[in-house]
Scaffold this active site. Sequence first.
Site, PDB file in Angstrom:
ATOM      1  N   GLU A 148      38.640  45.635  38.310  1.00 41.12           N
ATOM      2  CA  GLU A 148      37.815  46.133  39.419  1.00 41.12           C
ATOM      3  C   GLU A 148      38.258  47.535  39.860  1.00 41.12           C
ATOM      4  OE1 GLU A 148      38.026  42.896  42.245  1.00 41.12           O
ATOM      5  OE2 GLU A 148      36.879  41.577  40.925  1.00 41.12           O
TER       6      GLU A 148
ATOM      7  N   LYS B 178      31.838  44.673  52.491  1.00 39.63           N
ATOM      8  CA  LYS B 178      30.454  44.576  52.012  1.00 39.63           C
ATOM      9  C   LYS B 178      29.497  45.221  53.029  1.00 39.63           C
ATOM     10  CE  LYS B 178      31.508  40.296  49.473  1.00 39.63           C
ATOM     11  NZ  LYS B 178      31.101  38.886  49.228  1.00 39.63           N
TER      12      LYS B 178
ATOM     13  N   ASN C 188      29.642  37.258  53.901  1.00 36.04           N
ATOM     14  CA  ASN C 188      31.053  36.962  54.213  1.00 36.04           C
ATOM     15  C   ASN C 188      31.933  38.207  54.300  1.00 36.04           C
ATOM     16  OD1 ASN C 188      31.296  37.473  51.504  1.00 36.04           O
ATOM     17  ND2 ASN C 188      32.024  35.427  50.932  1.00 36.04           N
TER      18      ASN C 188
ATOM     19  N   TYR D  34      30.250  41.749  39.313  1.00 36.32           N
ATOM     20  CA  TYR D  34      30.066  40.304  39.482  1.00 36.32           C
ATOM     21  C   TYR D  34      29.689  39.607  38.161  1.00 36.32           C
ATOM     22  CZ  TYR D  34      30.339  40.580  44.614  1.00 36.32           C
ATOM     23  OH  TYR D  34      30.764  40.745  45.915  1.00 36.32           O
TER      24      TYR D  34
ATOM     25  N   HIS E 163      35.108  41.595  50.147  1.00 37.37           N
ATOM     26  CA  HIS E 163      35.505  41.129  48.810  1.00 37.37           C
ATOM     27  C   HIS E 163      36.987  41.389  48.588  1.00 37.37           C
ATOM     28  CE1 HIS E 163      35.647  40.775  44.405  1.00 37.37           C
ATOM     29  NE2 HIS E 163      36.386  41.873  44.455  1.00 37.37           N
TER      30      HIS E 163
HETATM   31  N1  UDP Z   1      28.156  33.643  47.019  1.00 34.27           N
HETATM   32  C1  UDP Z   1      26.927  33.208  47.470  1.00 34.27           C
HETATM   33  N2  UDP Z   1      26.568  31.893  47.270  1.00 34.27           N
HETATM   34  C2  UDP Z   1      27.412  31.018  46.644  1.00 34.27           C
HETATM   35  C3  UDP Z   1      28.654  31.469  46.174  1.00 34.27           C
HETATM   36  C4  UDP Z   1      29.002  32.799  46.387  1.00 34.27           C
HETATM   37  O1  UDP Z   1      26.162  33.984  48.049  1.00 34.27           O
HETATM   38  O2  UDP Z   1      27.039  29.837  46.487  1.00 34.27           O
HETATM   39  C5  UDP Z   1      28.527  35.055  47.223  1.00 34.27           C
HETATM   40  C6  UDP Z   1      29.606  35.195  48.289  1.00 34.27           C
HETATM   41  O3  UDP Z   1      29.258  36.299  49.121  1.00 34.27           O
HETATM   42  C7  UDP Z   1      30.862  35.473  47.490  1.00 34.27           C
HETATM   43  C8  UDP Z   1      30.295  36.204  46.274  1.00 34.27           C
HETATM   44  O4  UDP Z   1      29.056  35.584  46.016  1.00 34.27           O
HETATM   45  O5  UDP Z   1      31.804  36.247  48.225  1.00 34.27           O
HETATM   46  C9  UDP Z   1      31.152  36.142  45.044  1.00 34.27           C
HETATM   47  O6  UDP Z   1      31.441  34.790  44.758  1.00 34.27           O
HETATM   48  P1  UDP Z   1      32.916  34.317  44.378  1.00 34.27           P
HETATM   49  O7  UDP Z   1      32.820  32.906  43.911  1.00 34.27           O
HETATM   50  O8  UDP Z   1      33.529  35.318  43.456  1.00 34.27           O
HETATM   51  O9  UDP Z   1      33.662  34.314  45.797  1.00 34.27           O
HETATM   52  P2  UDP Z   1      34.786  35.280  46.380  1.00 34.27           P
HETATM   53  O10 UDP Z   1      35.685  35.664  45.239  1.00 34.27           O
HETATM   54  O11 UDP Z   1      34.093  36.466  46.989  1.00 34.27           O
HETATM   55  O12 UDP Z   1      35.493  34.470  47.436  1.00 34.27           O
HETATM   56 MG    MG Z   2      35.238  36.471  43.391  1.00 30.12          MG
END
Ligand code: UDP
Ligand code: MG
Length: 151
Positions: free
Chosen positions: A128, A11, A114, A51, A117
């Site tokens: 994707e 990211k 974080n 997303y 991805h």
């Molecule tokens: N995210 C956020 N706040 C939240 C949950 C998710 O900003 O409460 C962001 C976080 O950066 C995450 C991304 O949204 O990586 C996508 O969410 P997902 O649940 O798909 O998590 P991932 O698959 O990336 O672990």
């Molecule tokens: Mg995800």
Amino acid sequence: MANERTYIMVKPDGVDRGLVGDIISRFEKRGYKLVALKLKLASEELLREHYADLAGKPFFNGLVAFIGSGPVACMVWEGKDVVKTGRRMLGETDPLKSLPGSIRGDYAIDLGRNVCHGSDSVESANKEIKLWFNEDELVNWNASLYKSIYE
Ligand code: UDP
Ligand code: MG
């Protein structure tokens, strides 16, 4: 199967912090094969599609804005169980719940920063990979080290 593929994307926070090389290195050293790689400034439309399952969440607009705020490093990795193993290499969504040794557990603190991805299922990975890469950007090649990686 050894031809499973996943979509991994550093990211903008990870690119800005110079973590692209480290993240590539972790997948290379684990034994996975790189089949596509590029740097990209993603459009809002692309990110809304990427997303789409999170549309409606309170953080959705901020997430799309942030991921579009700078370059992302897009890659496809191939190998046995790479989707699930890639997720374990990333850690938990919340970096504070991620074990040291994982990417998020080593490099991140906040949810919205974080670093990386990774596809959460084979089905998402296929979606994707199609979304981020054209077919001719995926390179089929034989890694000579495979005989040392797989028995
Ligand atoms: N995210 C956020 N706040 C939240 C949950 C998710 O900003 O409460 C962001 C976080 O950066 C995450 C991304 O949204 O990586 C996508 O969410 P997902 O649940 O798909 O998590 P991932 O698959 O990336 O672990
Ligand atoms: Mg995800």
